[in-house]
Scaffold this active site. Structure first.
Site, PDB file in Angstrom:
ATOM      1  N   GLY A  35       0.620  -1.224  -0.014  1.00  0.00           N
ATOM      2  CA  GLY A  35       0.081  -0.022   0.011  1.00  0.00           C
ATOM      3  C   GLY A  35       0.821   1.229   0.186  1.00  0.00           C
ATOM      4  CB  ALA A  36       2.214   3.808   1.340  1.00  0.00           C
ATOM      5  CG  HIS A  38       5.284   5.201  -4.867  1.00  0.00           C
ATOM      6  ND1 HIS A  38       5.560   4.509  -5.951  1.00  0.00           N
ATOM      7  CD2 HIS A  38       5.531   4.750  -3.868  1.00  0.00           C
ATOM      8  CE1 HIS A  38       6.577   3.520  -5.627  1.00  0.00           C
ATOM      9  NE2 HIS A  38       6.530   3.766  -4.490  1.00  0.00           N
ATOM     10  CG  HIS A  41       3.381   0.974  -5.599  1.00  0.00           C
ATOM     11  ND1 HIS A  41       3.388   2.019  -4.577  1.00  0.00           N
ATOM     12  CD2 HIS A  41       3.991  -0.072  -4.880  1.00  0.00           C
ATOM     13  CE1 HIS A  41       3.926   1.722  -3.487  1.00  0.00           C
ATOM     14  NE2 HIS A  41       4.819   0.494  -3.639  1.00  0.00           N
ATOM     15  CG  MET A 189       8.508   7.626  -7.510  1.00  0.00           C
ATOM     16  SD  MET A 189       6.935   7.627  -8.288  1.00  0.00           S
ATOM     17  CE  MET A 189       7.238   9.054  -9.509  1.00  0.00           C
TER      18      MET A 189
HETATM   19  P1  AMP Z   1       6.353  -1.748  -1.605  1.00  0.00           P
HETATM   20  O1  AMP Z   1       6.643  -0.432  -1.947  1.00  0.00           O
HETATM   21  O2  AMP Z   1       7.376  -2.611  -0.633  1.00  0.00           O
HETATM   22  O3  AMP Z   1       4.859  -1.974  -1.480  1.00  0.00           O
HETATM   23  O4  AMP Z   1       6.681  -2.653  -2.907  1.00  0.00           O
HETATM   24  C1  AMP Z   1       5.468  -3.033  -3.817  1.00  0.00           C
HETATM   25  C2  AMP Z   1       6.252  -3.425  -5.176  1.00  0.00           C
HETATM   26  O5  AMP Z   1       6.268  -2.128  -5.894  1.00  0.00           O
HETATM   27  C3  AMP Z   1       7.620  -4.003  -5.240  1.00  0.00           C
HETATM   28  O6  AMP Z   1       7.709  -5.109  -6.251  1.00  0.00           O
HETATM   29  C4  AMP Z   1       8.302  -2.892  -5.474  1.00  0.00           C
HETATM   30  O7  AMP Z   1       9.616  -3.463  -5.939  1.00  0.00           O
HETATM   31  C5  AMP Z   1       7.612  -2.108  -6.200  1.00  0.00           C
HETATM   32  N1  AMP Z   1       8.267  -0.713  -6.263  1.00  0.00           N
HETATM   33  C6  AMP Z   1       8.160   0.140  -5.204  1.00  0.00           C
HETATM   34  N2  AMP Z   1       8.806   1.212  -5.694  1.00  0.00           N
HETATM   35  C7  AMP Z   1       8.810   1.296  -6.944  1.00  0.00           C
HETATM   36  C8  AMP Z   1       9.540   2.177  -7.853  1.00  0.00           C
HETATM   37  N3  AMP Z   1       9.951   3.263  -7.560  1.00  0.00           N
HETATM   38  N4  AMP Z   1       9.539   1.624  -9.175  1.00  0.00           N
HETATM   39  C9  AMP Z   1       9.115   0.422  -9.590  1.00  0.00           C
HETATM   40  N5  AMP Z   1       8.764  -0.494  -8.614  1.00  0.00           N
HETATM   41  C10 AMP Z   1       8.523  -0.080  -7.428  1.00  0.00           C
END
Ligand code: AMP
Length: 283
Positions: A35-36, A38, A41, A189
Site C-alpha cells: 500500500g501507500a 505511488h 506501484h 519513488m
Molecule cells: P512496496 O513499496 O514494498 O509496497 O513494494 C511493492 C512493489 O512495488 C515491489 O515489487 C516494489 O519493488 C515495487 N516498487 C516500489 N517502488 C517502486 C519504484 N519506484 N519503481 C518500480 N517499482 C517499485
C-alpha cells in the site's frame, strides 16, 4: 465493458471472486504491495494490465518482514486513496487481508530462501527480511494462483529472491520485473520517501546520481574499486550512512572485480537521519 473494482478481505470471498475473474480462461496478474501507493506501484499495475486479462493487487503491510526495531507501526497506511487509485487504473480485484487472516493463531511455518537471499546485501542488515517476504509471497501466490506476478527492480535483491522462489517451489508463477520509476531528480519513488525532511529530500538524489557517475567511469575503463570508493565518499558527504554500496553480478549477485565479470549491477542502501533508502542501477 468495464468491470468495477472488488475489494475482498477474507479467503472464502477471495476464492469466489477469483472463480468469477477466471471465467473464460482469463489470465491473471498479481501485483503484491504494502500500500501507500505511488506512481511506481501504478506502473506495475499498468504492466500487469498489458500482461494479463485480469489484475489483482494485494495491499498488505506484512508484519513478518519487519524486525521489532523497524517501522512496521509507522509504515504509511493510505487504504482509501490506494483503492481509489487502483479503481482509476481499472484493477479488477484488491486483496486486502488483515494480519489474522494471513497469520492466524498457531501459524508456524516460515519459508527460508537461500541463494540470492544470502548475498550479503539486504540480508546482512535485515536478517529476518527475506524469510518474511518469501513466506508472504508463497502465501499470496497460492491464494491467488496468478499466471504472472509483477515486482519492481527497485527492490532488486527481492526480485531475484522471488524469481528463485517461484521456480524452486514450482509455484507456476512467471515473475516479471519492472525498471525503477523515479522522481524528476532521479530519486527512486518509495513509500518511505514521506519520512524525509525537506533537507534530506534535497540530498536524497545523490544515491542515483552517484551510481550514474560510477557507471560513466566504469564505461571509461576506470578501476572499479576506486570508482566505488569515490562514490561511497560522495554519498557520505551528503549526510548518508552507508549500509552497503556494491557492484555485483546482475543475476547471481556474486561480487565482481571488474566489468569483465558482469553483467554488473550497482546496489546501494543508506540511511539519512532515521530513514533508510535503497536503490540500484544496471551498468
Ligand atoms: P512496496 O513499496 O514494498 O509496497 O513494494 C511493492 C512493489 O512495488 C515491489 O515489487 C516494489 O519493488 C515495487 N516498487 C516500489 N517502488 C517502486 C519504484 N519506484 N519503481 C518500480 N517499482 C517499485
Amino acid at each position: 465493458m468495464s468491470r468495477s473494482l472488488i475489494v475482498v478481505r477474507a479467503l472464502p470471498q477471495l476464492r469466489r471472486s477469483l472463480l468469477d475473474l477466471r471465467r473464460e480462461e482469463a489470465s491473471v496478474a498479481l501485483v503484491p504491495t504494502m500500500g501507500a501507493l505511488h506512481e511506481g506501484h501504478l506502473a506495475l499495475v499498468r504492466l500487469a494490465k498489458r500482461r494479463a486479462d485480469r489484475v489483482v493487487v494485494s495491499l498488505f503491510v506484512n508484519p513478518a518482514q519487519f524486525a521489532a526495531h523497524e517501522d512496521f507501526g509507522a509504515y504509511p497506511r493510505t487504504l482509501k486513496s490506494d483503492i481509489a487509485k487502483l479503481a482509476a487504473e481499472g484493477v479488477d480485484l484488491v486483496w486486502n487481508p488483515n494480519a489474522d487472516t494471513m497469520y492466524p493463531k498457531g501459524f508456524s511455518t516460515r519459508v527460508a530462501p537461500e541463494g540470492p537471499a544470502l548475498a550479503g546485501l539486504e540480508d546482512a542488515v535485515r536478517p529476518h527480511f527475506f524469510g518474511g517476504v518469501a513466506t508472504v509471497v508463497t502465501k499470496l501466490f497460492t491464494q491467488v494462483r496468478p499466471d504472472f506476478a509483477i515486482f519492481g527492480q527497485k527492490d532488486y535483491q527481492q526480485l531475484q529472491v522471488v524469481t528463485q522462489l517461484s521456480r524452486d517451489l514450482d509455484l507456476g508463477v512467471k515473475v516479471v520485473g519492472l525498471p525503477t520509476v523515479r522522481e524528476r531528480d532521479g530519486l527512486a519513488m518509495s513509500s518511505r520517501n514521506v519520512y524525509l525532511t525537506p533537507e534530506q529530500r534535497q540530498a536524497a538524489p545523490v544515491l542515483f546520481a552517484t551510481m550514474k557517475d560510477v557507471k560513466a567511469r566504469l564505461r571509461r575503463s576506470e578501476d572499479l574499486r576506486k570508482a566505488m570508493r569515490d562514490g561511497a565518499r560522495r554519498i557520505e558527504a551528503d549526510g548518508f550512512k552507508i549500509d552497503y554500496f556494491e557492484a555485483r553480478h546482475a543475476h547471481t549477485l556474486a561480487k565482481v572485480k571488474s566489468l569483465a565479470d558482469g553483467p554488473v549491477r550497482l546496489l546501494v542502501a543508506a540511511k539519512i537521519g532515521n530513514t533508510r533508502l535503497i536503490d540500484n542501477a544496471a551498468v
